[in-house]
Design an enzyme around this catalytic site. Sequence first.
Site, PDB file in Angstrom:
ATOM      1  N   ARG A  96       0.840  -1.196   0.000  1.00 30.20           N
ATOM      2  CA  ARG A  96       0.000   0.000   0.000  1.00 30.20           C
ATOM      3  C   ARG A  96       0.881   1.255   0.000  1.00 30.20           C
ATOM      4  O   ARG A  96       1.570   1.526   0.984  1.00 30.20           O
ATOM      5  CB  ARG A  96      -0.891   0.030   1.260  1.00 30.20           C
ATOM      6  CG  ARG A  96      -1.802  -1.165   1.428  1.00 30.20           C
ATOM      7  CD  ARG A  96      -3.084  -1.068   0.627  1.00 30.20           C
ATOM      8  NE  ARG A  96      -3.746  -2.369   0.539  1.00 30.20           N
ATOM      9  CZ  ARG A  96      -4.640  -2.840   1.413  1.00 30.20           C
ATOM     10  NH1 ARG A  96      -5.008  -2.097   2.437  1.00 30.20           N
ATOM     11  NH2 ARG A  96      -5.205  -4.033   1.229  1.00 30.20           N
ATOM     12  N   GLU A 130       0.644   4.176   0.727  1.00 24.14           N
ATOM     13  CA  GLU A 130      -0.109   5.160   1.462  1.00 24.14           C
ATOM     14  C   GLU A 130       0.860   5.924   2.360  1.00 24.14           C
ATOM     15  O   GLU A 130       1.593   5.313   3.134  1.00 24.14           O
ATOM     16  CB  GLU A 130      -1.139   4.429   2.324  1.00 24.14           C
ATOM     17  CG  GLU A 130      -2.394   5.187   2.592  1.00 24.14           C
ATOM     18  CD  GLU A 130      -3.404   4.296   3.330  1.00 24.14           C
ATOM     19  OE1 GLU A 130      -4.236   4.850   4.034  1.00 24.14           O
ATOM     20  OE2 GLU A 130      -3.327   3.047   3.197  1.00 24.14           O
ATOM     21  N   ARG A 138      -0.448   2.047  13.057  1.00 25.03           N
ATOM     22  CA  ARG A 138      -0.996   0.789  12.529  1.00 25.03           C
ATOM     23  C   ARG A 138      -0.912   0.642  11.014  1.00 25.03           C
ATOM     24  O   ARG A 138      -1.476  -0.269  10.441  1.00 25.03           O
ATOM     25  CB  ARG A 138      -2.440   0.619  12.985  1.00 25.03           C
ATOM     26  CG  ARG A 138      -3.404   1.658  12.465  1.00 25.03           C
ATOM     27  CD  ARG A 138      -4.798   1.268  12.908  1.00 25.03           C
ATOM     28  NE  ARG A 138      -5.798   2.164  12.390  1.00 25.03           N
ATOM     29  CZ  ARG A 138      -7.097   1.945  12.483  1.00 25.03           C
ATOM     30  NH1 ARG A 138      -7.543   0.868  13.067  1.00 25.03           N
ATOM     31  NH2 ARG A 138      -7.951   2.797  11.987  1.00 25.03           N
ATOM     32  N   HIS A 139      -0.204   1.546  10.355  1.00 24.77           N
ATOM     33  CA  HIS A 139      -0.059   1.436   8.904  1.00 24.77           C
ATOM     34  C   HIS A 139       1.358   1.042   8.512  1.00 24.77           C
ATOM     35  O   HIS A 139       2.325   1.607   8.997  1.00 24.77           O
ATOM     36  CB  HIS A 139      -0.421   2.763   8.223  1.00 24.77           C
ATOM     37  CG  HIS A 139      -1.886   3.014   8.166  1.00 24.77           C
ATOM     38  ND1 HIS A 139      -2.550   3.697   9.160  1.00 24.77           N
ATOM     39  CD2 HIS A 139      -2.829   2.650   7.253  1.00 24.77           C
ATOM     40  CE1 HIS A 139      -3.849   3.752   8.857  1.00 24.77           C
ATOM     41  NE2 HIS A 139      -4.047   3.121   7.714  1.00 24.77           N
ATOM     42  N   GLU A 191      -9.661  -2.373  13.471  1.00 24.73           N
ATOM     43  CA  GLU A 191     -10.021  -3.223  12.353  1.00 24.73           C
ATOM     44  C   GLU A 191      -8.870  -4.157  11.997  1.00 24.73           C
ATOM     45  O   GLU A 191      -7.742  -3.732  11.864  1.00 24.73           O
ATOM     46  CB  GLU A 191     -10.355  -2.328  11.141  1.00 24.73           C
ATOM     47  CG  GLU A 191     -10.808  -3.049   9.908  1.00 24.73           C
ATOM     48  CD  GLU A 191      -9.801  -2.976   8.786  1.00 24.73           C
ATOM     49  OE1 GLU A 191      -9.327  -1.888   8.471  1.00 24.73           O
ATOM     50  OE2 GLU A 191      -9.485  -4.050   8.233  1.00 24.73           O
ATOM     51  N   SER A 195     -11.388  -6.729   6.594  1.00 20.43           N
ATOM     52  CA  SER A 195     -12.448  -6.093   5.844  1.00 20.43           C
ATOM     53  C   SER A 195     -12.898  -7.131   4.819  1.00 20.43           C
ATOM     54  O   SER A 195     -12.068  -7.795   4.209  1.00 20.43           O
ATOM     55  CB  SER A 195     -11.879  -4.854   5.163  1.00 20.43           C
ATOM     56  OG  SER A 195     -12.907  -3.996   4.800  1.00 20.43           O
ATOM     57  N   ARG A 244      -1.312  -6.749  12.449  1.00 21.54           N
ATOM     58  CA  ARG A 244      -2.328  -6.174  13.335  1.00 21.54           C
ATOM     59  C   ARG A 244      -2.895  -7.218  14.284  1.00 21.54           C
ATOM     60  O   ARG A 244      -3.123  -6.935  15.465  1.00 21.54           O
ATOM     61  CB  ARG A 244      -3.473  -5.570  12.517  1.00 21.54           C
ATOM     62  CG  ARG A 244      -3.097  -4.255  11.892  1.00 21.54           C
ATOM     63  CD  ARG A 244      -4.349  -3.515  11.449  1.00 21.54           C
ATOM     64  NE  ARG A 244      -3.975  -2.345  10.675  1.00 21.54           N
ATOM     65  CZ  ARG A 244      -4.841  -1.536  10.088  1.00 21.54           C
ATOM     66  NH1 ARG A 244      -6.139  -1.786  10.173  1.00 21.54           N
ATOM     67  NH2 ARG A 244      -4.426  -0.494   9.407  1.00 21.54           N
TER      68      ARG A 244
END
Lengths: 480, 480
Positions: B252, B254, B260-261, B403, B406, B454
């Site tokens: 990712r 991002e 948490r990323h 989370e 998903s 996670r």
Amino acid sequence: MDFAKDRYGVSPMVQSSQRLDRVLVRVQELTLEKSDQLIWVRARIHTSRAKGKQCFLVLRQQQFNVQALVAVGERASKQMVKFAANINKESIVDVEAVVRKVEQKIESCSQQDVELHVERIFVISQAEPRLPLQLEDCVRPEGEGDEDGRATVNQDTRLDNRVIDLRTTTSQAIFRLQSGVCQLFRDTLMNKGFVEIQTPKIISAASEGGANVFTVSYFKTSAYLAQSPQLYKQMCICADFDKVFCVGPVFRAEDSNTHRHLTEFVGLDIELAFNYHYHEVIESITDTMVQIFKGLRDKFQTEIQTVGKQFPSEPFKFLEPTLRLEYQEGVAMLREAGVEMGDEEDLSTPNEKLLGRLVKEKYDTDFYVLDKYPLAVRPFYTMPDPTDNKYSNSYDMFMRGEEILSGAQRIHDAQLLTERAIHHNIDLEKIKAYIDSFRFGAPPHGGGGIGLERVCMLYLGLHNVRQTSMFPRDPKRLTP
Amino acid sequence: MDFAKDRYGVSPMVQSSQRLDRVLVRVQELTLEKSDQLIWVRARIHTSRAKGKQCFLVLRQQQFNVQALVAVGERASKQMVKFAANINKESIVDVEAVVRKVEQKIESCSQQDVELHVERIFVISQAEPRLPLQLEDCVRPEGEGDEDGRATVNQDTRLDNRVIDLRTTTSQAIFRLQSGVCQLFRDTLMNKGFVEIQTPKIISAASEGGANVFTVSYFKTSAYLAQSPQLYKQMCICADFDKVFCVGPVFRAEDSNTHRHLTEFVGLDIELAFNYHYHEVIESITDTMVQIFKGLRDKFQTEIQTVGKQFPSEPFKFLEPTLRLEYQEGVAMLREAGVEMGDEEDLSTPNEKLLGRLVKEKYDTDFYVLDKYPLAVRPFYTMPDPTDNKYSNSYDMFMRGEEILSGAQRIHDAQLLTERAIHHNIDLEKIKAYIDSFRFGAPPHGGGGIGLERVCMLYLGLHNVRQTSMFPRDPKRLTP
């Protein structure tokens, strides 16, 4: 008026509007034990053949199939038979039917003792009328198609339509076996006390020298895709994990368009500390391979035979303990067979294959280790042989004459590692983190990396690694 | 003259020049049963303390350690004691010693009932004298360091020197538990009849819309790194594999610098065909999670407690069957707690955490499912709710209010999928292969993707995902 009009049709899309408590029986469970029972089954229309007031369907679920009969009578109208006969092949249907014993075995189906007498049939998902390729063409043995004018399907067409090609009994068997290889690999190592690790694929410096590496744009800088997890496995050894393995993608930006090269493949990687001799490592790896071979032989016989129907091959042979030859012995065997090559020359692909045939003739094994490669043809981190530094503590493993693993004792001493890197003209700055890993105490260790697709290809006697990669990547193929 | 001069020293580098048949005992096997036996052990010098004619060493092997005594006497000279006392910490040594019962338990060691009386000691691999960080500082509970002036180690220093940081009891426990999560995940799914698949990471089109995707130079063209294996999992379902899973890296791009990323993490992915309702999928996934939680609780108690010493947390609680709330119920609970939010608004991170606390208070569980998300906040391939298309057949799963998964029922109908893609302004040409996969019969199906790091972080009650990634990758970190 159609008295059966509620007994067939196209169902609304399954959108989870209700949770039926209907039991769907698996096709493989349709045996004599279920005789005279009324059951529901969901399957694909594999073939259909209308014949007067009857329609014979073959319903398929993965590698299993069963014959089903829709016949005009009390439970089915003429219209219903016509509807059934017109369902496009590969559509998915829900069928309610009575299981009936048949007089004569149905040789063309996996469920040979029974057929289904259909009472209701509903289409759950419709296939388009024209399939880009036919499943029966996809499983026809090569050669057979040509002889009697029937088609076989070339590899690119298969791969372009992989979703359909993967539905064949051959593909189902190949990839179930592949799943088994991974499981056997891990279970064997877990039992030996190994720990599974996860290593990064995006790395800051090309791990193995810089050639054949893919570049990634990484925010405002660039990075690379790991050509192997080796440096990370070694760091885990330096971090006291003792015995580690990982299963994951490996990337090689090599413009090789051969039967055995992929730009992305799955590496089964092992690394372990040893006590006094790297043969401890070789034995740990060969034992793992033997456990895989035995597991496949014992648990995947159906899959092996299914693949063999389309691609016949000799059963895979191996010895216990595994045959280990020294490189020089291999060279001597090749020379005896007329090959001219130097002592420190690497094995060419044809020589590798020839040596495989010679070893098979002499030792009757499809799996062996070639040990003590010339130092010059191995990576900089390979431990030199203690008595003759023309050679090294390194090895390859072969299946049916093709390399499936390359490994070695690694240099665990920062100073020797630095010397060897300089000898190979490697920029020390770029591998600083790697070399520094060995500065704070490092146990002697070794390991190797196995190509999953090659293991599956060679075990099954297939001839192209694309057959054992679900969605293969090569210099010319990035889709699907 | 030193009568003991052959009894200690620095061994030549282990280069596999001989294969000793010496048995090396594991530190954890050093118990009363071995009393009075002469054994060999290989371990690191964890600490050393000289005191007159004696030197006390603590020898460490992974999470286990034992006290060893080198004392001037019949077997050891003054010089030998001095040599032992001067070995750098973290060096690896081979020690021959007699196992002796101790009068008083050695509280500071894992092997409390015995100590080793050293007769020979040889350095196998020397550590440099200055370590970039001290192991005892790395395992000190946060806060404790500050109070009495002792150091703790900040995260970047740890990660910069990960090879040493990974040697701590805490790190050893975390990553052994992580290996266990993967094994429990796979074993549970294998038992349910799932097939493991390997999906490509280099893809030709950005799988989830185009944002946050890394670009790769691919020979003369460019390609992307897969943001999830989802499209490939779905193709496998269309290809009749019925129930599949995969474990592999997910990328990712991002630019999120949060606790948490990560830009690369390990996805535990599941996809399965279902019969009539996607709750079949939810139940399959929640049952898998419950099996993982139980397996960790039952098999990894030592690891959980080891981590807890440094990072205390409440034991992880879960219910059977798993609690499933509808999105609207969650929104109602939040509103009752004073939060203002719209029906179709996505959960913000703070609201997610708050909801986790409210659920914990009300239901006493750290794990629950939030079902039926607003359609607007989910990807284009999410199946709309059959009765109210403001909502969808989709869900997230949470551990300790964050989370971890998903998922959704996916649209298995090419026409509806096309409509939804158009609605989301997605270029149909780019997802043609994906949509085409559904044209030849596709069963209803659903699944989800779990973030391994996670799960480990939240199960153990840790606060940063970098603690559960061996070599984490974020926008600012690409090494080691």
